[in-house]
Design an enzyme around this catalytic site. Structure first.
Site: not given
Lengths: 408, 80
Positions: B38-40
């Protein structure tokens, strides 16, 4: 004239006529219209209720999670560019990505995201605005996504010249390869802003057809009954490659991009020069750049958008710079006007006309304008041996781009 | 009052919707960034959706402490 030859080795498109190049080209040759009654609920509240919507929605091609991060114009740019890339076979050929550039623009950009996220901001406040908003609405978004997808490292360019954008992308791609900065450029245009705001704006300019009861007859370039353009969405992409590079890897070559001409009117923000002087200069420059003369141009895929003034101005320009001999057509009669993608789709149609020896028709030309004195491929596709053909694109702001393609 | 299992399963639904994470992969020991990819920016969306679903406020300075699914479950359990 340049001593660097540039050829076309890949094509991709998603349009109101089909989800790829083959289905789009089949529909163009068959004279099918991609224009219909809008399937969106807001259309009932506007004076213009028709448009040329994509035949295949991008959500059928790109997965749901990825679509959350892409403006519609970015999604379809990716679809078209990936098709063109696969068609060119450059991944298998092991192209050095430091020699790959992207030249991809949009007329209006990510306005759909801007408007939708503004609705969310107004209704629900800052916290609900997508953190993906900025990369979705920025005008270089489509070019950047294409560059990321393909790993392009020789530069990614996004231009905005309204309805000339797609053609300007081809011209810049040609310049980049000629300059030696890249061996391959993925060039194209994209547009997807079927939304009530641009509709209202264009409608209030009286630029759009209101033939709401006969959508498929609304786009009728050069016909006496024309009453404006038909708004469309779509994307087209072309792989341009240095000819010796393409030949060395045994690539299939569709055509040469032999020349380009760019001028500006310096005249008006929306009105075209009624005598198409800037357009004619762009055509003449493109022909000279290709090392040809007007007599060599057998076919013109015209800009002709189905507006009262612009259509006939271009006729004057074609006669002044090329002559009275070319067989002309406006594929916008079928695709509608894809704005920033128009020059890309129409370049593809021009390239395939050369390859297949056939000019796609201009449909709906039932009652030609009295001043139309050029040979239009009206109603039906016209077989024609073509060595060199031109694609014209003109945009709001007075941008004029002409491209010359020749048989490989 | 939701149980830890119910909160985990609620987070799994959000992670699937926002980031395409397979719900079967979601467990308390999993790291959002290292294990679930999960990216920022997606994490911002997960937080906003979790606030709505569980009726909690998760301030930005708390988000950086939520490294694993278990961290998030504990925060939600303690604050909703």
């Amino acid at each position: 004239m340049s001593n660097v030859d540039v050829v076309v080795t890949g094509l991709g498109a998603t349009t109101p006529l089909g989800g790829d190049v083959a289905s789009t080209w089949d529909a163009l040759l068959a004279g099918r219209s991609g224009v219909g009654r809008l399937t969106l609920d807001w259309a009932d509240q506007l004076t213009v209720k028709i448009g040329a919507q994509l035949k295949v929605d991008p959500s059928e091609v790109i997965d749901r999670v990825r679509m959350r991060r892409l403006d519609r114009s970015e999604a379809i740019a990716l679809i078209a560019a990936k098709q063109a890339w696969a068609d060119a076979g450059l991944e298998e050929a092991g192209l050095d990505k430091e020699r790959l550039a992207v030249s991809f623009g949009s007329g209006i950009g990510g306005a759909l995201t801007l408007l939708n996220q503004d609705d969310i901001l107004e209704e629900s406040g800052q916290r609900k605005v997508s953190p993906h908003t900025v990369p979705m609405l920025m005008p270089n978004g489509p070019a950047a996504w294409v560059g990321i997808e393909l790993g392009a490292q020789a530069g990614v360019h996004a231009m905005a010249s309204a309805c000339a954008t797609g053609a300007e992308a081809m011209s810049l791609g040609l310049d980049i390869i000629r300059s030696g900065r890249a061996d391959v450029v993925v060039a194209g245009g994209t547009e997807a802003v079927i939304h009530p705001l641009p509709y209202a704006g264009f409608a209030n300019m009286r630029a759009m057809s209101t033939r709401n009861d006969e959508p498929e007859k609304a786009s009728r370039p050069w016909d006496k009954g024309r009453d404006g353009f038909v708004f469309g969405e779509g994307s087209g992409a072309i792989v341009l490659e240095r000819a010796d590079h393409a030949k060395a890897r045994g690539a299939r070559i569709y055509a040469r991009l032999a020349g380009a001409g760019i001028t500006s009117d310096g005249y008006d923000i929306v009105q075209p020069d009624p005598e198409c002087k800037g357009g004619a200069r762009a055509m003449a420059k493109a022909i000279r750049d290709a090392g040809l003369t007007g007599a060599d141009i057998a076919h013109v895929n015209a800009h002709a958008t189905s507006t009262p003034v612009g259509d006939m101005g271009e006729i004057i320009g074609i006669k002044a710079s090329i002559g009275t001999h070319p067989v002309i057509t406006s594929t916008k009669s079928m695709s509608g006007h894809l704005l920033g993608a128009a020059g890309a789709l129409e370049s593809i149609a021009t390239i395939l006309a050369i390859r297949d020896g056939v000019v796609p028709p201009t449909i709906n030309l039932d009652d030609p304008d009295d001043k139309l004195d050029l040979d239009v491929a009206a109603h039906k596709a016209r077989p024609l041996e073509i060595h060199a053909a031109m694609n014209n694109s003109f945009g709001f702001g007075g941008h004029n781009v002409a491209l010359v393609f020749t048989r490989a | 009052m939701a149980t830890r299992e119910e909160i985990t399963s609620g987070l799994a639904e959000i992670l699937e919707e926002v980031a395409g994470v397979n719900p079967d992969d979601v467990a308390e020991g999993k790291s959002f960034t290292d294990d679930l990819d999960v990216d920022s920016l997606s994490m911002v969306e997960v937080v906003v959706a979790a606030e709505e679903k569980f009726g909690v406020k998760i301030p930005d300075n708390e988000v950086q402490n939520l490294k694993t699914v278990g961290d998030a479950v504990s925060y939600i359990e303690a604050n909703h």
